[in-house]
Design a protein around this motif. Structure first.
Motif, PDB file in Angstrom:
ATOM      1  N   LYS A  89      36.186  46.972  31.653  1.00 51.07           N
ATOM      2  CA  LYS A  89      36.467  47.269  33.070  1.00 51.07           C
ATOM      3  C   LYS A  89      35.523  46.752  33.934  1.00 51.07           C
ATOM      4  N   GLY A  90      34.579  45.972  33.785  1.00 54.33           N
ATOM      5  CA  GLY A  90      33.560  44.987  34.276  1.00 54.33           C
ATOM      6  C   GLY A  90      34.299  43.863  34.964  1.00 54.33           C
ATOM      7  N   ILE A  91      34.357  43.448  33.977  1.00 56.00           N
ATOM      8  CA  ILE A  91      35.244  41.967  33.996  1.00 56.00           C
ATOM      9  C   ILE A  91      36.235  42.094  34.546  1.00 56.00           C
ATOM     10  N   LEU A  92      36.548  42.672  34.950  1.00 53.55           N
ATOM     11  CA  LEU A  92      37.931  43.557  35.653  1.00 53.55           C
ATOM     12  C   LEU A  92      37.627  43.380  37.270  1.00 53.55           C
ATOM     13  N   LYS A  93      36.106  44.531  37.240  1.00 54.48           N
ATOM     14  CA  LYS A  93      35.880  45.194  38.178  1.00 54.48           C
ATOM     15  C   LYS A  93      35.072  43.933  39.199  1.00 54.48           C
ATOM     16  N   LEU A  94      35.041  42.511  38.636  1.00 49.73           N
ATOM     17  CA  LEU A  94      34.059  41.915  38.271  1.00 49.73           C
ATOM     18  C   LEU A  94      34.943  40.073  39.732  1.00 49.73           C
ATOM     19  N   LEU A  95      36.361  40.428  38.490  1.00 52.38           N
ATOM     20  CA  LEU A  95      37.111  39.489  38.671  1.00 52.38           C
ATOM     21  C   LEU A  95      38.110  40.114  39.904  1.00 52.38           C
ATOM     22  N   LYS A  96      37.922  41.484  40.843  1.00 53.08           N
ATOM     23  CA  LYS A  96      39.089  41.606  41.625  1.00 53.08           C
ATOM     24  C   LYS A  96      38.044  41.978  42.797  1.00 53.08           C
ATOM     25  N   GLY A  97      36.366  41.506  42.994  1.00 53.34           N
ATOM     26  CA  GLY A  97      35.829  41.757  44.371  1.00 53.34           C
ATOM     27  C   GLY A  97      35.364  39.761  43.618  1.00 53.34           C
ATOM     28  N   MET A  98      35.272  38.888  43.293  1.00 51.79           N
ATOM     29  CA  MET A  98      36.082  37.400  43.467  1.00 51.79           C
ATOM     30  C   MET A  98      36.794  37.275  44.211  1.00 51.79           C
ATOM     31  N   ALA A  99      38.147  38.012  43.976  1.00 49.70           N
ATOM     32  CA  ALA A  99      39.783  37.526  44.283  1.00 49.70           C
ATOM     33  C   ALA A  99      39.002  37.473  45.741  1.00 49.70           C
ATOM     34  N   LYS A 100      38.793  38.853  46.326  1.00 50.08           N
ATOM     35  CA  LYS A 100      38.348  40.002  47.031  1.00 50.08           C
ATOM     36  C   LYS A 100      37.201  38.779  48.313  1.00 50.08           C
ATOM     37  N   LEU A 101      36.636  38.232  47.387  1.00 46.80           N
ATOM     38  CA  LEU A 101      36.087  37.377  48.595  1.00 46.80           C
ATOM     39  C   LEU A 101      36.238  36.431  48.658  1.00 46.80           C
ATOM     40  N   LEU A 102      37.631  35.694  47.698  1.00 48.00           N
ATOM     41  CA  LEU A 102      37.569  33.996  48.200  1.00 48.00           C
ATOM     42  C   LEU A 102      39.260  34.288  48.646  1.00 48.00           C
ATOM     43  N   TRP A 103      39.698  35.618  48.899  1.00 45.03           N
ATOM     44  CA  TRP A 103      40.599  35.982  49.886  1.00 45.03           C
ATOM     45  C   TRP A 103      39.880  35.343  51.376  1.00 45.03           C
TER      46      TRP A 103
END
Length: 189
Positions: free
Chosen positions: A122-136
């Protein structure tokens, strides 16, 4: 049938009766601890009695080739009676203890699964989601920056092509579609 075989049969029927009592007590305690739905208890009772009958007749077939005599019923009754006199309470307590141990083990295993597997995933998925938002957001910022830098060239190109564009007529459906595209473009950029 000789007396020796009759005594052997009686002994095995005593053991079969005790095994039936053990299985019944275990089933009864499990049904109480696991709280089966009321409608399923009748089906489970039927399954118990079918299994008990098959077990007894299998034991009877092995010991004296399936000959059914009065002492067979006496042996079964005595086996069940002796079991309920001597071991029923011990068996019920033991089964309750096993159920409690299984529930505790299941609780420990679910906690371990949650701590070691679920929470990190769950933490990795949140991190990936945050990174995707930042990248976007970074891509959108860079795109806006590039578009701001190209705005003077766009205005120059628009000024140069304005005589040609002013003489062209766009169909109504294309005008509606282009209006939607322009609104979306303005909203994003």
């Amino acid at each position: 049938m000789n007396p020796q075989m009759q005594w052997i049969t009686l002994f095995w029927m005593l053991c079969s009766g005790a095994a039936m009592g053990l299985a019944y007590d275990s089933y009864r305690v499990l049904a109480g601890q696991l709280r089966f739905p009321r409608w399923s208890q009748h089906a489970l009772d039927l399954m118990y009695w079918i299994a008990a009958a098959l077990f007894v007749f299998r034991m009877l077939y092995v010991t004296n080739y399936g000959q059914l005599r009065f002492y067979v019923f006496v042996g079964l009754f005595l086996g069940v009676w002796i079991y309920f006199l001597l071991w029923s309470v011990i068996t019920r307590r033991f089964v309750v203890m096993l159920v409690q141990a299984a529930k505790g083990l299941l609780s420990i295993l679910t906690t371990l699964f949650r701590v070691l597997v679920w929470n990190p995933v769950k933490g990795i998925l949140k991190l990936l989601k945050g990174m995707a938002k930042l990248l976007w957001k970074m891509v959108m910022f860079l795109l806006r920056f590039v578009l701001q830098c190209l705005r003077p060239f766009w205005r120059l190109l628009k000024w140069m092509l304005s005589p040609i564009i002013s003489r062209m007529r766009m169909p109504a459906w294309a005008r509606r579609w282009s209006d939607k595209v322009i609104k979306a473009w303005k909203r994003w950029f």
